[in-house]
Design a protein around this motif. Structure first.
Motif, PDB file in Angstrom:
ATOM      1  N   SER A   1       0.824  -1.208   0.000  1.00 29.31           N
ATOM      2  CA  SER A   1       0.000   0.000   0.000  1.00 29.31           C
ATOM      3  C   SER A   1       0.858   1.259   0.000  1.00 29.31           C
ATOM      4  O   SER A   1       2.002   1.260   0.464  1.00 29.31           O
ATOM      5  N   SER A   2       0.291   2.338  -0.531  1.00 26.54           N
ATOM      6  CA  SER A   2       1.012   3.615  -0.575  1.00 26.54           C
ATOM      7  C   SER A   2       1.186   4.210   0.815  1.00 26.54           C
ATOM      8  O   SER A   2       2.040   5.077   1.022  1.00 26.54           O
ATOM      9  N   ASP A   3       0.384   3.755   1.770  1.00 26.30           N
ATOM     10  CA  ASP A   3       0.490   4.253   3.151  1.00 26.30           C
ATOM     11  C   ASP A   3       1.643   3.613   3.925  1.00 26.30           C
ATOM     12  O   ASP A   3       2.057   4.133   4.957  1.00 26.30           O
ATOM     13  N   ALA A   4       2.148   2.496   3.443  1.00 28.22           N
ATOM     14  CA  ALA A   4       3.173   1.754   4.178  1.00 28.22           C
ATOM     15  C   ALA A   4       4.450   2.569   4.319  1.00 28.22           C
ATOM     16  O   ALA A   4       4.854   3.299   3.418  1.00 28.22           O
ATOM     17  N   ARG A   5       5.095   2.434   5.462  1.00 30.72           N
ATOM     18  CA  ARG A   5       6.358   3.111   5.725  1.00 30.72           C
ATOM     19  C   ARG A   5       7.382   2.084   6.212  1.00 30.72           C
ATOM     20  O   ARG A   5       7.028   1.091   6.855  1.00 30.72           O
ATOM     21  N   PHE A   6       8.664   2.379   5.925  1.00 33.38           N
ATOM     22  CA  PHE A   6       9.713   1.396   6.142  1.00 33.38           C
ATOM     23  C   PHE A   6      10.911   2.003   6.871  1.00 33.38           C
ATOM     24  O   PHE A   6      11.320   3.135   6.579  1.00 33.38           O
ATOM     25  N   LEU A   7      11.452   1.233   7.810  1.00 35.13           N
ATOM     26  CA  LEU A   7      12.742   1.525   8.423  1.00 35.13           C
ATOM     27  C   LEU A   7      13.723   0.546   7.796  1.00 35.13           C
ATOM     28  O   LEU A   7      13.565  -0.671   7.935  1.00 35.13           O
ATOM     29  N   ILE A   8      14.723   1.067   7.115  1.00 36.79           N
ATOM     30  CA  ILE A   8      15.593   0.221   6.302  1.00 36.79           C
ATOM     31  C   ILE A   8      16.979   0.133   6.930  1.00 36.79           C
ATOM     32  O   ILE A   8      17.620   1.152   7.186  1.00 36.79           O
TER      33      ILE A   8
ATOM     34  N   PHE B   1      14.460   8.829   8.948  1.00 39.41           N
ATOM     35  CA  PHE B   1      14.740   7.403   8.842  1.00 39.41           C
ATOM     36  C   PHE B   1      13.519   6.609   8.374  1.00 39.41           C
ATOM     37  O   PHE B   1      13.572   5.387   8.301  1.00 39.41           O
ATOM     38  N   ILE B   2      12.433   7.288   8.082  1.00 35.16           N
ATOM     39  CA  ILE B   2      11.226   6.609   7.606  1.00 35.16           C
ATOM     40  C   ILE B   2      11.101   6.800   6.096  1.00 35.16           C
ATOM     41  O   ILE B   2      11.198   7.914   5.594  1.00 35.16           O
ATOM     42  N   HIS B   3      10.861   5.691   5.376  1.00 38.32           N
ATOM     43  CA  HIS B   3      10.846   5.722   3.920  1.00 38.32           C
ATOM     44  C   HIS B   3       9.547   5.120   3.372  1.00 38.32           C
ATOM     45  O   HIS B   3       8.887   4.317   4.039  1.00 38.32           O
ATOM     46  N   SER B   4       9.228   5.500   2.134  1.00 39.11           N
ATOM     47  CA  SER B   4       8.089   4.921   1.429  1.00 39.11           C
ATOM     48  C   SER B   4       8.552   3.727   0.599  1.00 39.11           C
ATOM     49  O   SER B   4       9.744   3.409   0.528  1.00 39.11           O
ATOM     50  N   ASN B   5       7.602   3.102  -0.064  1.00 39.15           N
ATOM     51  CA  ASN B   5       7.899   1.968  -0.937  1.00 39.15           C
ATOM     52  C   ASN B   5       8.897   2.319  -2.031  1.00 39.15           C
ATOM     53  O   ASN B   5       9.654   1.464  -2.497  1.00 39.15           O
TER      54      ASN B   5
ATOM     55  N   MET C   1      11.625   3.903  -1.917  1.00 42.36           N
ATOM     56  CA  MET C   1      13.022   3.704  -1.542  1.00 42.36           C
ATOM     57  C   MET C   1      13.438   2.244  -1.705  1.00 42.36           C
ATOM     58  O   MET C   1      14.584   1.947  -2.066  1.00 42.36           O
ATOM     59  N   LEU C   2      12.517   1.324  -1.470  1.00 44.01           N
ATOM     60  CA  LEU C   2      12.829  -0.094  -1.667  1.00 44.01           C
ATOM     61  C   LEU C   2      13.148  -0.368  -3.132  1.00 44.01           C
ATOM     62  O   LEU C   2      14.062  -1.145  -3.453  1.00 44.01           O
ATOM     63  N   LYS C   3      12.403   0.284  -4.007  1.00 38.18           N
ATOM     64  CA  LYS C   3      12.632   0.110  -5.443  1.00 38.18           C
ATOM     65  C   LYS C   3      13.968   0.716  -5.856  1.00 38.18           C
ATOM     66  O   LYS C   3      14.715   0.135  -6.640  1.00 38.18           O
ATOM     67  N   ARG C   4      14.282   1.883  -5.315  1.00 33.55           N
ATOM     68  CA  ARG C   4      15.530   2.552  -5.688  1.00 33.55           C
ATOM     69  C   ARG C   4      16.744   1.756  -5.222  1.00 33.55           C
ATOM     70  O   ARG C   4      17.777   1.730  -5.886  1.00 33.55           O
ATOM     71  N   LEU C   5      16.623   1.120  -4.075  1.00 29.79           N
ATOM     72  CA  LEU C   5      17.715   0.296  -3.554  1.00 29.79           C
ATOM     73  C   LEU C   5      17.719  -1.106  -4.157  1.00 29.79           C
ATOM     74  O   LEU C   5      18.676  -1.865  -3.954  1.00 29.79           O
TER      75      LEU C   5
END
Length: 321
Positions: free
Chosen positions: A41-48, A65-69, A71-75
């Motif tokens: 979901s677009s609401d999800a947030r991630f600590l990577i 330190f909080i990222h959206s989806n 950032m997962l794609k960029r990494l």
């Protein structure tokens, strides 16, 4: 609701790494489809985490330190180990996840710089610099503890075969022998010991120079917390302790401990230090301990920083008693 209850009833809530108010949804996180939908979901947030360091957006003023989806794609780490942390009921039921991936330490900073204003920082340094809010530090402690467990427990302890991540990161199953394995937390007691207006503080060998802190140690199998307090103090300093009272607790994700804080009343005062464990132990007056706590001691001695429960215990029993 959980955050409100914690704030009112839990004395530990003010401690660093302790303000995790997420609803962990223990029963629902077994639902793979539900968790997968939340993650996408677009609401999800991630600590990577890259290895043991959290990725920070250095241009982001609030909660860097909080990222959206995105950032997962960029990494390119969409398939990395993902742990469901919980739902923030105070923010529209926003889901939070911890993500951990392995990276080459020597090239990590350069790789992040290519993506933009990003860098990776260790959790202890983040707390020392107050670079994240207490709420986020609590989530970081959760993500770091569970993530580290996955790194060190990839093989089944029963048969030695590889295990698989299930239950949104809170269990590993062994396809070979059907063994189930759960994240571990190691309990350790930490105690402020007093005798009248004197305070017992010590120096383990690993401690930074000129710092004296409360005594601490791991709880052994078949042992109560109170007896662990008495045993550790006697083993390290030769002091016998009578009355022991619980004060507060603190998650300590280095790698995955829970520090259980106590106040103990000493029955004896003659020191018999175990120099294999401790560099030194001393009795300090209340006046001297207050100066050490505030960084004003003529001796140049200090107490631990305020990210630790040791600081909290010393402060409580010098300023409030």
């Amino acid at each position: 609701m959980l955050a409100e209850i914690t704030e009112v009833y839990d004395a530990s809530a003010a401690l660093c790494y302790s303000a995790d108010s997420l609803n962990r949804c223990g029963a629902k996180r077994k639902d793979v489809e539900w968790v997968t939908t939340l993650k996408a979901s677009s609401d999800a947030r991630f600590l990577i985490q890259a290895n043991d360091s959290f990725i920070c957006n250095q241009e982001q003023v609030n909660e860097p330190f909080i990222h959206s989806n995105e950032m997962l794609k960029r990494l390119n780490i969409a398939d990395a180990l993902t742990i469901f942390l919980g739902i923030d009921e105070g923010d529209g039921d926003r889901p939070y996840f911890g993500v951990r991936y392995a990276a080459d330490p020597e090239t990590l900073d350069k790789a992040l710089e290519k993506l933009g204003p990003y860098a990776a920082y260790g959790l202890r340094g983040i707390a020392m610099k107050s670079a994240a809010s207490k709420r986020v530090l609590g989530m970081m402690a959760q993500a770091a503890s569970v993530g580290r467990w996955h790194v060190t427990h990839q093989m089944c302890s029963k048969c030695g075969e590889p295990t698989e991540v299930v239950e949104a990161g809170y269990r590993r199953d062994c396809p070979s022998c059907s063994g189930q394995h759960f994240p571990r937390t190691d309990p350790a007691v930490i105690m402020i010991i007093t005798h009248g207006d004197k305070f017992l503080l010590g120096r383990p060998y690993h401690l930074m120079e000129n710092v004296y802190t409360t005594l601490a140690g791991f709880v052994e199998p078949g042992e109560t917390f109170e007896d662990a307090v008495r045993r550790e103090v006697f083993e390290e300093a030769g002091i016998k302790v009578g009355k022991v009272e619980y004060v507060a607790s603190q998650p300590w994700p280095f790698p995955s401990n829970i520090m259980i804080g106590f106040h103990g009343e000493a029955l004896t005062t003659d020191l018999n230090i175990d120099y294999e464990e401790m560099e030194d132990c001393q009795w300090f007056s209340k006046e001297e301990t207050l100066k050490m706590l505030r960084g004003e001691a003529e001796s140049g001695l200090f107490c631990p920083p305020d990210i630790s429960i040791a600081h909290y215990l010393i402060k409580k029993y010098t300023e409030e008693q």
